[in-house]
Design an enzyme around this catalytic site. Structure first.
Site, PDB file in Angstrom:
ATOM      1  N   ARG A 112      36.000  52.856  35.299  1.00  0.00           N
ATOM      2  CA  ARG A 112      35.223  54.084  35.422  1.00  0.00           C
ATOM      3  C   ARG A 112      35.659  54.924  34.231  1.00  0.00           C
ATOM      4  O   ARG A 112      36.851  55.206  34.061  1.00  0.00           O
ATOM      5  CB  ARG A 112      35.527  54.790  36.749  1.00  0.00           C
TER       6      ARG A 112
ATOM      7  N   ASP B  65      35.860  58.260  32.083  1.00  0.00           N
ATOM      8  CA  ASP B  65      35.802  59.707  32.287  1.00  0.00           C
ATOM      9  C   ASP B  65      35.178  60.417  31.085  1.00  0.00           C
ATOM     10  O   ASP B  65      35.402  60.043  29.932  1.00  0.00           O
ATOM     11  CB  ASP B  65      37.227  60.235  32.524  1.00  0.00           C
ATOM     12  N   PHE B  66      34.385  61.443  31.343  1.00  0.00           N
ATOM     13  CA  PHE B  66      33.832  62.366  30.342  1.00  0.00           C
ATOM     14  C   PHE B  66      33.334  61.630  29.081  1.00  0.00           C
ATOM     15  O   PHE B  66      33.756  61.920  27.961  1.00  0.00           O
ATOM     16  CB  PHE B  66      34.887  63.412  29.947  1.00  0.00           C
TER      17      PHE B  66
ATOM     18  N   GLU C 183      30.893  58.415  33.142  1.00  0.00           N
ATOM     19  CA  GLU C 183      30.545  59.720  33.698  1.00  0.00           C
ATOM     20  C   GLU C 183      29.895  60.562  32.595  1.00  0.00           C
ATOM     21  O   GLU C 183      30.582  61.221  31.821  1.00  0.00           O
ATOM     22  CB  GLU C 183      31.811  60.420  34.228  1.00  0.00           C
TER      23      GLU C 183
ATOM     24  N   LYS D 194       7.366  56.569  40.772  1.00  0.00           N
ATOM     25  CA  LYS D 194       8.655  55.875  40.693  1.00  0.00           C
ATOM     26  C   LYS D 194       9.780  56.837  41.093  1.00  0.00           C
ATOM     27  O   LYS D 194       9.605  58.062  41.073  1.00  0.00           O
ATOM     28  CB  LYS D 194       8.904  55.371  39.272  1.00  0.00           C
TER      29      LYS D 194
ATOM     30  N   ASP E 281      35.062  65.528  42.242  1.00  0.00           N
ATOM     31  CA  ASP E 281      34.754  66.801  41.573  1.00  0.00           C
ATOM     32  C   ASP E 281      33.743  67.624  42.367  1.00  0.00           C
ATOM     33  O   ASP E 281      33.924  68.815  42.589  1.00  0.00           O
ATOM     34  CB  ASP E 281      34.188  66.541  40.176  1.00  0.00           C
TER      35      ASP E 281
END
Length: 900
Positions: A677, A679-680, A704, A767, A787
């Site tokens: 994952r 981050d930023f 993210e 859609k 968050d």
């Protein structure tokens, strides 16, 4: 041959103890003897079958066959033999049930002497309760805790690193259900406030106040962040985390103030008042049980005899069907069926197991046609509790190795299997799909060079590529062999490993976020997660997202310092590796949370600015971007948006990229992570991400990419194409090597559910309006995370409507992610049902959505022509016709159907 009457046994349900010539045995009434025999006598040939084993009629030392036939005297006969090769399946499945315990928590402040007070915290629920607490001193700013003075710590307290204390709650008296701890407070000390949360070590549950730490002020001027408690402030509505749930709708849930003295006056000290407050809470308690299943082939009748035995308490119903024609699709077998069996919506059978004589569990016996390929079932305990095998149906195969196809002699000699016409056809069709995708990709490139508006054309091409990719993947799934031919086993080691596309997984992933914003506070989060591995696997999760593992300035891990130091507030590196191994053992992949955008420095430069790094990656200020004035970097300008709380790393530097790639590969090998994952990722170019993914080869990766949706005068715009385009652009910059969280879908769900504007959930082309509508195989859908929810609550999903959100993302394409706090809440059983449905119906990231209704008060869609769903208070029922729809899951303002 000895003879015993059968009449007294015929009314008993599936498996019943009785006595044959003095020996304990089991009579299979599920064989429906009434239907097959007219005689009132049962003949036993050979030795009796004993019951001194867990499966009722099979001993570990001697397995016996039972055949029932009609004798010449027209009587029913049970024949027992000492064969052992008739057992074709024997397995013990662990299952975990969840019970709900209810009780109350209380907090009491009491004055003992003029400056001496006592704070007591207690709970009436069973458990291993721990008070996790710290203090704020006079002059402290912020929300960080400090450890209290030594003389303030009750006996048995344990220091947690340098910021907290954990003190166990003790029983008030033997036989009392209440647990309590008392802390002595002296107002002459420099302590300004006491902060705490309550934790149950048995479940890892945390109990907080309004989503924050409890704070008891000891001075008049302590800042009120909304979490002060006392006689004047009151509790308000207590928040919840993990699997402890507040019941605000129950009688007596209102805050009660009972701490007045007998005279009605209150004692005061520096603004303090005595108080006593309590509130009802409930807690989900896991119970471990098992299901033993044995199947054997009856040598005389060729029937498949299946025994199911469990130690689950209460009434247990087997919800079951049989399998034919090489698939696991449920079908209803021909009669006769076991007693106490009912038909469920022409889709399955339900048979209630018979309680054992000693009351410890129940059991049943099923006789099925010998030509069937297997038995599928799940267990039902009550209206809302279903148990399965780690997210899948229990499956009992009847085919033995002798029944598998045998290759021809020519194929065995050559070591190769000749291709069938179907294989050749699929191969040719797959080649055609690949050619079409390449041509479409060329079309996109050519349209980019035109000066006309080509956005619509490119969107249509991307949708066509997704459809073709789904077809190709369907071929891959359907042609994957269910067994490995013996000729192939010999050369297994010589074959190259077949790998799923790096970074994007198989398409059937279901992601669990395995932490919240408070998880670091225990200091042993990794160990707590290990205890939940079986449970999360049984729910059907396939991927677990762990918190950032590195040493960090902030306890949550998002301000990393030394990347190679993996001892964090969540636990040690050894505990991390054990956690990853534990989840691998139950079949769950693990993602590491990689913070690559920024890094906290170890040293200051000559100007006193923190931009020089230590540890194994001892970068200088060339590793910091030049356009962030806070950190005076000497690198190039940032390729994205700056994160101003820490030095932003310059990924254009060759030495930086080389070090990061080595670090990611080290994490894959040393820890065992399966993916990332990220981050930023808005802070640096997606092309660098592609470089990192190519080097580390993750099974699954998600970034993210977070920014604001489009609003006009405070109202969310209907058209959010610009927002999802920015996310798609980032994914495209990675060359599709990673997916991204579908922030667009979350935002639109907020507006639709909050204001009853369900028309928002369909874009102008009919859609889904988020990233999932444009690039579903790269969209990771979610409704909450650490968050947006947890104790931060930056963008909390509309309260009370969470299950509508899950009904949407768990039935739609994309890769759904479920937040940890929601799993351990009152939503658990509903989420579990939706997870089971998604796995059972094989919904995946490219499933096709047909939106059939998007109006003010209702949204409805049909997915892959086998799942229908609706959310909103409005009415919808799937169309009747060739498909037979039955309700699979329903709750407040949502309903989901599946085809039989």
């Amino acid at each position: 041959m000895s003879t015993v009457p059968i009449e007294p046994l015929l009314h008993h349900s599936p498996l019943r103890h009785t006595s044959l010539n003095g020996a304990r045995t089991f009579l299979p009434s599920s064989l429906n003897l009434r239907c097959h025999f007219t005689s009132k006598k049962l003949h036993s040939i050979g030795r009796s079958v004993t019951s001194g084993n867990s499966l009722g009629f099979l001993s570990s030392e001697r397995r016996r066959s039972i055949a029932i036939r009609a004798s010449s005297s027209d009587t029913a006969v049970v024949e027992t033999t000492s064969q052992s090769d008739d057992v074709i399946f024997n397995e013990n499945f662990p299952v975990q049930r969840i019970d709900k315990a209810e009780g109350k928590i209380y907090v009491r402040l009491k004055q003992v002497k003029e400056n001496d007070w006592e704070l007591s915290v207690g709970c009436s629920l069973p458990g291993k309760w721990i008070l996790h607490w710290g203090v704020s001193y006079v002059g402290d700013t912020g929300s960080e805790w400090d450890q209290p003075p030594e003389d303030m710590r009750p006996p048995g307290s344990l220091a947690i690193k340098d910021y907290a204390i954990e003190t166990p709650l003790e029983k008030l008296s033997e036989g009392d259900s209440f647990h309590e701890v008392t802390i002595n407070l002296n107002l002459e000390s420099s302590v300004a406030a006491l902060n705490f949360v309550l934790k149950d070590e048995e479940t890892g549950a945390w109990y907080q106040h309004k989503g924050r730490d409890f704070k008891v002020p000891l001075l008049d001027d302590v800042p009120d962040d909304g979490n002060l408690i006392g006689a004047k402030k009151g509790f308000g509505a207590l928040g919840k985390l993990s699997n402890i749930v507040v019941n605000p709708d129950e009688p007596g849930a209102d805050v009660q103030e009972k701490g007045k003295s007998s005279s009605g006056s209150t004692k005061e000290g520096k603004g303090l008042e005595e108080f006593y407050e309590e509130m009802p809470i409930s807690k989900h308690v896991a119970g471990d049980n098992s299901v033993s299943v044995t199947a054997r082939k009856c040598p005389e009748t060729s029937k498949n005899i299946v025994s199911i035995e469990t130690d689950l308490p209460g009434d247990v119903t087997v919800h079951w069907g049989v399998c034919k024609n090489g698939n696991k699709k449920w079908e209803i077998p021909a009669e006769p069926h076991p007693e106490e069996t009912s038909l469920f919506k022409n889709k399955a059978l339900r048979t209630r197991l018979q309680r054992k004589d000693d009351g410890n569990g129940s059991s049943g016996l099923f006789s099925l046609d010998g030509e069937l390929e297997g038995l599928c079932f799940v267990l039902k305990l009550n209206e809302n509790t279903w148990l399965n095998n780690r997210g899948e149906d229990f499956y009992v195969p009847f085919l033995t190795s002798a029944a598998l196809p045998v290759e021809s002699g020519a194929a065995q000699v050559s070591g190769k299997t000749p291709k069938t016409n179907q294989e050749v056809s699929d191969s040719g069709f797959t080649a055609e799909i690949i050619t079409e995708i390449r041509n479409l990709a060329i079309d996109i490139s050519s349209h980019k060079n035109q000066k006309t508006n080509v956005k619509e054309v490119q969107e249509n091409i991307l949708q066509e590529i997704e459809k073709l990719a789904a077809e190709a993947y369907s071929i891959f799934r359907s042609t994957t062999p269910a067994f490995t031919p013996e000729s192939d086993l010999e050369s297994e080691d010589e074959k190259p490993e077949i790998k799923i596309s790096s970074g994007t997984g198989s398409g059937f992933e279901i992601l669990c976020q395995g932490f919240n914003w408070e998880s670091h506070k225990s200091g042993r989060w990794y160990q707590e997660l290990q205890e939940k591995a079986d449970e999360l696997a049984s729910l059907g999760f396939t991927v677990l997202w762990l918190p950032p593992p590195t040493e960090s300035v902030s306890p949550e891990g998002y301000m990393p310092k030394d990347l190679y130091n993996l001892n964090s507030r969540y636990g040690t590196i050894d505990e991390l590796k054990e956690t990853v191994k534990r989840f691998h053992k139950v079949g769950i992949k693990v993602l590491g949370d990689a913070v690559l955008n920024h890094r906290c420095a170890h040293f200051k430069n000559s100007n006193g600015v923190w931009n020089l790094f230590g540890g194994r990656l001892n970068w200088d200020d060339r590793a910091v971007v030049a356009d962030d004035p806070h950190f005076q970097g000497r690198g190039n300008k940032s390729s994205g948006d700056n994160f101003h709380a820490a030095p932003n790393i310059d990924h254009s530097q060759d030495f930086v990229r080389k070090d990061i790639k080595e670090w990611l590969c080290w994490m894959r090998e040393e820890v065992g992570y399966d993916g990332w994952r990220l981050d930023f990722v808005r802070g640096f170019w997606g092309g660098y991400v592609k470089d990192y993914m190519d080097a580390s080869k993750p099974y699954f990766a998600v970034g993210e990419y977070w920014d604001s949706l489009s609003y006009t005068y405070g109202e969310m715009d209907y058209n959010q194409d610009a927002h999802r385009q920015r996310i798609v652009d980032w994914i495209n910059a990675t060359s599709g090597a990673a997916g991204a969280f579908d922030v667009t879908t979350k935002g639109i769900l907020h507006a639709a559910l909050q204001k009853c504007e369900y028309w928002r959930l369909s874009d102008p082309k009919g859609k889904p309006p988020g990233v999932v509508g444009w690039w579903p195989s790269r969209a990771v859908t979610f409704i909450e995370n650490h968050d947006t929810g947890s104790t931060q609550g930056h963008w909390r999903f509309p309260g009370g409507k969470e299950m509508q959100g899950y009904a949407y993302i768990l039935t739609h394409p994309g890769t759904p992610a479920v937040f940890f706090d929601h799993i351990y809440s009152d939503y658990r059983s509903e989420i579990a049902s939706l997870l089971s449905l998604r796995n059972r119906q094989k919904l995946h990231c490219r499933s096709e959505v047909n939106i059939v209704k998007s109006e003010r008060d209702v949204y409805a869609a049909i997915i892959d022509e086998k799942v229908a769903m609706k959310i909103g208070p409005g009415h919808y029922e799937p169309p009747s016709g060739s498909q037979n729809w039955s309700v699979a899951v329903e709750g407040r303002d949502y309903k989901v159907w599946e085809t039989s």
